[in-house]
Scaffold this motif. Sequence first.
Motif, PDB file in Angstrom:
ATOM      1  N   THR A 171      14.800   9.442 -29.883  1.00  0.00           N
ATOM      2  CA  THR A 171      13.860   9.012 -30.917  1.00  0.00           C
ATOM      3  C   THR A 171      14.674   8.546 -32.117  1.00  0.00           C
ATOM      4  O   THR A 171      15.629   9.211 -32.527  1.00  0.00           O
ATOM      5  CB  THR A 171      12.926  10.167 -31.325  1.00  0.00           C
TER       6      THR A 171
ATOM      7  N   HIS B 119       7.325   2.440 -28.481  1.00  0.00           N
ATOM      8  CA  HIS B 119       8.197   2.774 -27.347  1.00  0.00           C
ATOM      9  C   HIS B 119       8.867   1.493 -26.887  1.00  0.00           C
ATOM     10  O   HIS B 119       8.207   0.507 -26.599  1.00  0.00           O
ATOM     11  CB  HIS B 119       7.389   3.413 -26.225  1.00  0.00           C
TER      12      HIS B 119
ATOM     13  N   THR C  56      11.963   5.980 -28.307  1.00  0.00           N
ATOM     14  CA  THR C  56      10.845   6.010 -29.238  1.00  0.00           C
ATOM     15  C   THR C  56      11.358   5.618 -30.613  1.00  0.00           C
ATOM     16  O   THR C  56      12.368   6.147 -31.071  1.00  0.00           O
ATOM     17  CB  THR C  56      10.214   7.415 -29.299  1.00  0.00           C
TER      18      THR C  56
END
Length: 177
Positions: A20, A56, A61
């Motif tokens: 992420t 995404h 992410t």
Amino acid sequence: QLADATPVASISTHLERGRTYRLGFVREAWAKIAEGLGIYTSNWPRGAFEHVTQLHKGGATLLLYDRRLSTIAPEAERIKPPPSLQMLAAPQGVNCDQHCSTKSLRCDKAWFDFVNDCSYLHANFPCQRGCGYEVGEDIPNFVSDQKHPMSGFCLITDAIPTCHNKHPSTSRLCACA
């Protein structure tokens, strides 16, 4: 986290699957970021919640956050309004460059993100018919012309307001410092 020097056009080539990343932006640069990520280009991220858009890409992410308005912006990256920022109600048909200069202040379009909010409009104008959304570079404003069909409404926008735009039927809320 992506380094600031990572070119926007190559962001997706630097992403590691399963990780992420947080990426801060200012609204003026959003179209370039969206283009670099291959997503819909507009003035403002679509589907944002509290000024954060989750995306995404390539198994990673991305949390794209507004450096002025998002609470997840790290303190070191957060852009704050100048301490001298004043929200001033301009007379009907007057632009913010003109109105700020009458107070020996200046307008900067980057500050509109801090005032483009219904609560600030309600604090400065009657907004008898409520607060609504329209698109325009002369917004945030109050439709003060009683002959106009939208009379009594306060308006916010996701367009990028400018200091020099005005409308003959509205009174602008100006960002002056």
